[in-house]
Motif scaffolding. Structure first.
Motif, PDB file in Angstrom:
ATOM      1  N   GLY A 106       0.810  -1.219   0.000  1.00  0.00           N
ATOM      2  CA  GLY A 106       0.000   0.000   0.000  1.00  0.00           C
ATOM      3  C   GLY A 106       0.838   1.261   0.000  1.00  0.00           C
ATOM      4  N   GLY A 107       0.430   2.229  -0.806  1.00  0.00           N
ATOM      5  CA  GLY A 107       1.155   3.488  -0.844  1.00  0.00           C
ATOM      6  C   GLY A 107       0.259   4.710  -0.848  1.00  0.00           C
ATOM      7  N   TYR A 108      -1.049   4.481  -0.865  1.00  0.00           N
ATOM      8  CA  TYR A 108      -2.005   5.599  -0.901  1.00  0.00           C
ATOM      9  C   TYR A 108      -2.439   6.020   0.494  1.00  0.00           C
ATOM     10  CZ  TYR A 108      -6.423   8.057  -1.680  1.00  0.00           C
ATOM     11  OH  TYR A 108      -7.437   8.967  -1.663  1.00  0.00           O
ATOM     12  N   PHE A 109      -2.752   5.054   1.334  1.00  0.00           N
ATOM     13  CA  PHE A 109      -3.250   5.331   2.674  1.00  0.00           C
ATOM     14  C   PHE A 109      -2.067   5.431   3.639  1.00  0.00           C
ATOM     15  CE2 PHE A 109      -5.480   4.393   6.679  1.00  0.00           C
ATOM     16  CZ  PHE A 109      -6.617   5.169   6.546  1.00  0.00           C
ATOM     17  N   VAL A 110      -1.212   6.429   3.421  1.00  0.00           N
ATOM     18  CA  VAL A 110      -0.019   6.594   4.256  1.00  0.00           C
ATOM     19  C   VAL A 110       0.153   8.067   4.607  1.00  0.00           C
ATOM     20  CG1 VAL A 110       1.158   4.575   3.295  1.00  0.00           C
ATOM     21  CG2 VAL A 110       1.520   6.818   2.246  1.00  0.00           C
ATOM     22  N   TRP A 111       0.802   8.289   5.720  1.00  0.00           N
ATOM     23  CA  TRP A 111       1.113   9.640   6.169  1.00  0.00           C
ATOM     24  C   TRP A 111       2.435   9.610   6.912  1.00  0.00           C
ATOM     25  CZ3 TRP A 111       1.962  11.743  11.073  1.00  0.00           C
ATOM     26  CH2 TRP A 111       2.024  13.154  11.139  1.00  0.00           C
ATOM     27  N   GLU A 112       3.250  10.660   6.709  1.00  0.00           N
ATOM     28  CA  GLU A 112       4.521  10.775   7.406  1.00  0.00           C
ATOM     29  C   GLU A 112       4.608  12.122   8.104  1.00  0.00           C
ATOM     30  OE1 GLU A 112       8.171   9.016   5.363  1.00  0.00           O
ATOM     31  OE2 GLU A 112       6.901   9.558   3.666  1.00  0.00           O
ATOM     32  N   PRO A 113       5.224  12.165   9.276  1.00  0.00           N
ATOM     33  CA  PRO A 113       5.438  13.452   9.935  1.00  0.00           C
ATOM     34  C   PRO A 113       6.205  14.394   9.006  1.00  0.00           C
ATOM     35  CG  PRO A 113       5.948  11.644  11.427  1.00  0.00           C
ATOM     36  CD  PRO A 113       5.745  11.038  10.080  1.00  0.00           C
ATOM     37  N   GLY A 114       5.806  15.651   9.020  1.00  0.00           N
ATOM     38  CA  GLY A 114       6.472  16.623   8.180  1.00  0.00           C
ATOM     39  C   GLY A 114       5.768  16.888   6.870  1.00  0.00           C
ATOM     40  N   THR A 115       4.715  16.118   6.586  1.00  0.00           N
ATOM     41  CA  THR A 115       3.990  16.319   5.328  1.00  0.00           C
ATOM     42  C   THR A 115       2.881  17.357   5.468  1.00  0.00           C
ATOM     43  OG1 THR A 115       2.561  14.416   5.827  1.00  0.00           O
ATOM     44  CG2 THR A 115       4.490  14.003   4.487  1.00  0.00           C
ATOM     45  N   GLY A 116       2.724  17.895   6.655  1.00  0.00           N
ATOM     46  CA  GLY A 116       1.770  18.984   6.841  1.00  0.00           C
ATOM     47  C   GLY A 116       0.503  18.555   7.542  1.00  0.00           C
TER      48      GLY A 116
END
Length: 251
Positions: A106-116
């Motif tokens: 999976g690459g759509y349902f992701v979030w990383e700190p620093g992305t806003g």
């Protein structure tokens, strides 16, 4: 090089159970050590494969509950009626046992700190699992991005990660709200119904703040929440969804 990387990520690996803990009467977290694990992003999931002595195999997908931590992984499994994989993982698996897994997926349902931010997380039942990985990643990174979590559970006893979420709610910039749909303890002051339009309008970041919304849970829950968010003015492109059914899928 890219093709080799993709192939490597899809290989089945052997992971060893390091520890287990009960989250609710029906939910268990399993911590694993997986040599060769390539890393993952908050929100991704993995496949687990069990093989019986007679060669019969069963495979299910589970969301990863922790942010990237070398070869350490955690999955949180809910017991599903007639679910042969979940029953084994919850009732039989013990420290030192080994299971096969592959991922991350999976690459759509992701979030990383620093992305806003701000970040809006909405969970139904065990849909909290990938969202918890995002929360944990935000805390681990020392990020100051604003986050709101709205989590629905059947009862107080069925709140997954209840104690940890209570601690997280004390942190600056993070708001946690639980709604209990079937029963509430004495003195409960939070919402006491299914997530509805009024609840989303009052508790979710308003469209003007341009939040990124992550919604995870059973199919009906996700479809209702996502469509209501659009009705309230949230752009569809800022709403990311992950759903699962009774027979498997990310949980």
């Amino acid at each position: 090089m890219a093709r080799a990387a993709i192939q490597r990520r899809l290989n089945w690996l052997i992971a060893e159970v390091v520890s287990t803990r009960e989250e609710t009467p029906l939910v268990r977290t399993i911590e694993l050590e997986c040599p060769g694990w390539p890393g993952h992003l908050p929100g991704q999931h993995l496949d687990v494969r069990l093989t019986a002595e007679d060669g019969y195999t069963a495979q299910r997908s589970y969301s990863i509950a922790n942010p990237a931590d070398g070869e350490k992984l955690a999955i949180t499994v809910e017991h599903v009626d007639e679910g042969e994989v979940s029953a084994y993982l919850i009732e039989e698996l013990t420290t030192g046992d080994r299971i096969e897994l592959r991922g991350p997926i999976g690459g759509y349902f992701v979030w990383e700190p620093g992305t806003g931010g701000p970040l809006q997380l909405i969970a139904g039942g065990s849909g909290i699992v990938p969202l918890m990985a995002m929360l944990r990643a935000r805390i681990e990174a020392g990020s100051d991005e604003l986050v709101r979590l709205l989590a629905s559970a059947r009862s107080y006893e069925h709140i997954i990660y209840r104690e940890e979420l209570s601690e997280i709610a004390q942190r600056d910039g993070i708001e946690v709200t639980h709604t209990l749909t079937r029963s509430q303890p004495e003195g409960w002051t939070g919402p006491s119904r299914r997530v509805d339009r009024a609840m989303l309008e009052n508790l979710v970041w308003p469209p003007a703040r341009e939040p990124t919304c992550f919604v995870c849970g059973p199919t009906g829950f996700v479809e209702t929440v996502a469509s209501t968010l659009v009705e309230l003015g949230h752009p569809p492109g800022r709403i990311r969804t992950e759903r699962f059914g009774p027979t498997g899928g990310p949980t």
